[in-house]
Design an enzyme around this catalytic site. Structure first.
Site, PDB file in Angstrom:
ATOM      1  N   ARG A   1       4.377  -3.619  15.177  1.00 29.65           N
ATOM      2  CA  ARG A   1       4.878  -3.708  14.294  1.00 29.65           C
ATOM      3  C   ARG A   1       4.702  -2.588  12.470  1.00 29.65           C
ATOM      4  O   ARG A   1       3.483  -1.984  13.405  1.00 29.65           O
ATOM      5  CB  ARG A   1       4.724  -5.186  13.997  1.00 29.65           C
ATOM      6  CG  ARG A   1       4.713  -6.760  14.522  1.00 29.65           C
ATOM      7  CD  ARG A   1       4.118  -7.548  14.701  1.00 29.65           C
ATOM      8  NE  ARG A   1       4.347  -8.364  13.232  1.00 29.65           N
ATOM      9  CZ  ARG A   1       3.580  -8.060  12.156  1.00 29.65           C
ATOM     10  NH1 ARG A   1       1.824  -8.047  12.590  1.00 29.65           N
ATOM     11  NH2 ARG A   1       3.960  -8.808  10.650  1.00 29.65           N
TER      12      ARG A   1
ATOM     13  N   TRP B   1      10.596  -1.201   5.499  1.00 33.04           N
ATOM     14  CA  TRP B   1      10.120  -0.815   5.184  1.00 33.04           C
ATOM     15  C   TRP B   1      10.846   0.645   5.148  1.00 33.04           C
ATOM     16  O   TRP B   1      11.034   1.594   6.115  1.00 33.04           O
ATOM     17  CB  TRP B   1       8.632  -0.592   4.812  1.00 33.04           C
ATOM     18  CG  TRP B   1       8.139  -2.247   4.573  1.00 33.04           C
ATOM     19  CD1 TRP B   1       6.737  -2.872   5.686  1.00 33.04           C
ATOM     20  CD2 TRP B   1       7.526  -2.594   3.394  1.00 33.04           C
ATOM     21  NE1 TRP B   1       6.911  -3.639   5.141  1.00 33.04           N
ATOM     22  CE2 TRP B   1       7.079  -3.940   3.509  1.00 33.04           C
ATOM     23  CE3 TRP B   1       9.258  -2.300   2.063  1.00 33.04           C
ATOM     24  CZ2 TRP B   1       7.046  -4.963   2.907  1.00 33.04           C
ATOM     25  CZ3 TRP B   1       8.249  -2.977   0.759  1.00 33.04           C
ATOM     26  CH2 TRP B   1       7.581  -4.174   1.559  1.00 33.04           C
TER      27      TRP B   1
ATOM     28  N   TYR C   1       2.372 -18.301   3.518  1.00 34.83           N
ATOM     29  CA  TYR C   1       3.441 -17.763   4.857  1.00 34.83           C
ATOM     30  C   TYR C   1       3.550 -18.745   6.196  1.00 34.83           C
ATOM     31  O   TYR C   1       5.117 -19.685   6.894  1.00 34.83           O
ATOM     32  CB  TYR C   1       3.275 -16.833   5.390  1.00 34.83           C
ATOM     33  CG  TYR C   1       3.555 -15.451   4.479  1.00 34.83           C
ATOM     34  CD1 TYR C   1       4.653 -14.582   5.060  1.00 34.83           C
ATOM     35  CD2 TYR C   1       2.717 -15.370   3.069  1.00 34.83           C
ATOM     36  CE1 TYR C   1       4.889 -13.370   3.731  1.00 34.83           C
ATOM     37  CE2 TYR C   1       2.922 -13.954   2.736  1.00 34.83           C
ATOM     38  CZ  TYR C   1       3.818 -13.382   2.408  1.00 34.83           C
ATOM     39  OH  TYR C   1       4.112 -12.290   2.284  1.00 34.83           O
TER      40      TYR C   1
ATOM     41  N   VAL D   1       2.998  -2.265   5.950  1.00 32.76           N
ATOM     42  CA  VAL D   1       1.789  -2.491   4.989  1.00 32.76           C
ATOM     43  C   VAL D   1       1.398  -3.318   4.592  1.00 32.76           C
ATOM     44  O   VAL D   1       0.975  -4.681   4.645  1.00 32.76           O
ATOM     45  CB  VAL D   1       2.737  -1.953   3.131  1.00 32.76           C
ATOM     46  CG1 VAL D   1       3.627  -0.422   3.827  1.00 32.76           C
ATOM     47  CG2 VAL D   1       3.761  -2.785   3.208  1.00 32.76           C
TER      48      VAL D   1
ATOM     49  N   CYS E   1       5.112  -6.595  -1.166  1.00 31.38           N
ATOM     50  CA  CYS E   1       3.894  -7.737  -0.513  1.00 31.38           C
ATOM     51  C   CYS E   1       2.381  -7.736  -1.008  1.00 31.38           C
ATOM     52  O   CYS E   1       1.695  -7.124  -1.927  1.00 31.38           O
ATOM     53  CB  CYS E   1       3.707  -6.477   0.459  1.00 31.38           C
ATOM     54  SG  CYS E   1       2.284  -6.998   1.950  1.00 31.38           S
TER      55      CYS E   1
ATOM     56  N   GLU F   1      -4.856  -3.061   8.015  1.00 36.39           N
ATOM     57  CA  GLU F   1      -5.560  -3.983   8.060  1.00 36.39           C
ATOM     58  C   GLU F   1      -5.988  -4.012   6.731  1.00 36.39           C
ATOM     59  O   GLU F   1      -6.855  -4.155   6.296  1.00 36.39           O
ATOM     60  CB  GLU F   1      -6.006  -4.218   9.227  1.00 36.39           C
ATOM     61  CG  GLU F   1      -7.104  -6.114   8.169  1.00 36.39           C
ATOM     62  CD  GLU F   1      -6.854  -7.221   8.685  1.00 36.39           C
ATOM     63  OE1 GLU F   1      -5.989  -7.932   7.188  1.00 36.39           O
ATOM     64  OE2 GLU F   1      -5.805  -7.717   9.281  1.00 36.39           O
ATOM     65  N   SER F   2      -5.289  -4.956   5.816  1.00 34.86           N
ATOM     66  CA  SER F   2      -5.799  -5.099   4.622  1.00 34.86           C
ATOM     67  C   SER F   2      -6.840  -5.151   3.936  1.00 34.86           C
ATOM     68  O   SER F   2      -7.601  -4.556   2.849  1.00 34.86           O
ATOM     69  CB  SER F   2      -4.348  -5.639   3.627  1.00 34.86           C
ATOM     70  OG  SER F   2      -4.580  -7.451   3.722  1.00 34.86           O
TER      71      SER F   2
END
Length: 393
Positions: free
Chosen positions: A181, A141, A247, A184, A109, A199-200
């Protein structure tokens, strides 16, 4: 889970009686020879077979994609918003002690990869332990027992803090439960047994400036105050055009959606290549969070997105500045160790079933194989030059 649509009647199994045994063969030996063989018989005409399979597969594909990659009415991929956000780097509750936060990632990811890069650059490996999940055949995952001794803390393996079998179990352990959902990266609050953030970008901001008391390299600042506005300006270009742009190409469910996404993607890459011909990093001489966000997409571009996501207009190696820039960041100490190309290739080609139902993994491009990414990039010469200005896309 919704049931799959049934196949048309033209694909029903055709059977005929088994062939008669020869005089010298016993009925038991004939039975043994036929055991395990698929039914045989006349198939529909090729045209009917192809059209029937195509119709069934299209229906199944649209059902799977609606779960994997929600789209708007025009077929454009619409990424769902993250559920657990932080107000800022200081938005974490609880004490700042080693082990109070646990990071969940998956190596394929790019969003999780951001967190691993910042964690490494800041020297937070001991303060923020990590559990590495593996993609499952159902798209989830999951955690698996390693086949042997774990090579490093970045090797896929067990859930090291909650002992769960998969990431959904971890999310459900939070107070009040959870049924949405399960993505990662995810930062887990160990003391409160709750999801702190999934949230990355919030996570990498916290790792950069919210845990300096625990970091071995607190002097590293990937978002200094004087560059915050410029970093945000770049993020407004990079996220829709590149990070999410690949994406939007790969998950488009209409030609219109794909055409719009691929046009914006390569328009943005063209602009970035031009800018980086004059500037070592996006904001000049200093590596920032914006560079980290761009890097984790670029390092996957030729091996994955160019092929699997149909980003085929140009390869990254055809962009001299972008390709050198990606290698420059890859060669920053500790960054290469966060890049697991075997896991990346497996995660996309062998588990992203709707895009690659045959599960065939292509060979790694030569420009990304072996020590190719350690070839000299020559970008040091740009460090003393003007960084130019950000051109609005």
């Amino acid at each position: 889970m919704p049931r799959s649509p049934k196949c048309p009647s033209t694909l029903a199994t055709f059977t005929v009686p088994p062939p008669a045994s020869s005089p010298s063969s016993s009925s038991s030996s004939s039975s043994r020879r036929g055991r395990g063989r698929p039914p045989v018989g006349p198939l529909p005409p090729p045209g009917l077979l192809v059209s029937s399979v195509r119709s069934a597969w299209t229906a199944a594909w649209r059902l799977m994609m609606s779960q994997l990659a929600p789209s708007d009415p025009s077929g454009r991929y619409a990424r769902p918003a993250s559920r657990f956000r932080l107000a800022g780097p200081s938005g974490l509750p609880g004490p700042r002690r080693p082990g109070a936060l646990h990071l969940y990632v998956g190596l394929p990811c790019p969003w999780a990869h951001r967190a691993l890069v910042v964690r490494a650059l800041k020297g937070l490996e001991e303060a923020v332990p990590v559990s590495v999940a593996s993609p499952g055949v159902d798209g989830s995952w999951e955690f698996r027992d390693p086949p042997g001794p774990e090579r490093s803390d970045l090797a896929p393996g067990r859930d090291r803090v909650n002992g769960c079998r998969n990431l959904r179990e971890v999310y459900r352990r939070r107070r009040g439960g959870y049924s949405g959902r399960c993505t990662v990266p995810m930062l887990w609050d160990v003391d409160r047994s709750d999801v702190a953030c999934n949230e990355s970008y919030d996570i990498i901001r916290v790792l950069n400036s919210g845990l300096n008391g625990l970091a071995r390299h607190p002097e590293v600042d990937l978002a200094p105050p004087e560059l915050e506005a410029e970093i945000e300006e770049w993020n407004r270009v990079i996220y829709p055009g590149v990070n999410n742009g690949v994406y939007r190409c790969g998950f488009a469910q209409s030609q219109e959606g794909y055409d719009a996404a691929v046009t914006e993607l390569f328009r943005t890459l063209d602009m970035l290549d031009d800018h980086l011909s004059r500037s070592r990093y996006l904001c000049g001489d200093k590596l920032t969070l914006a560079d980290v966000c761009l890097f984790t997409t670029l390092v996957r571009f030729d091996p994955v997105y160019n092929v699997l996501f149909k980003c085929t207009k140009k390869k990254l190696v055809e962009y001299p500045s972008l390709h050198g820039y990606m290698r420059d960041i890859y060669q920053v100490p500790k960054v290469a160790a966060t890049c697991d190309f075997d896991a990346i290739m497996d995660g996309y080609y062998r588990f992203l079933f709707p895009l690659n139902p045959g599960n065939i993994k292509p060979i790694m491009p030569s420009a990304f194989a072996g020590d190719a990414l350690f070839e000299p990039h020559g970008r040091e010469r740009l460090s003393s030059q003007s960084r130019g200005t950000l051109v609005s896309s």
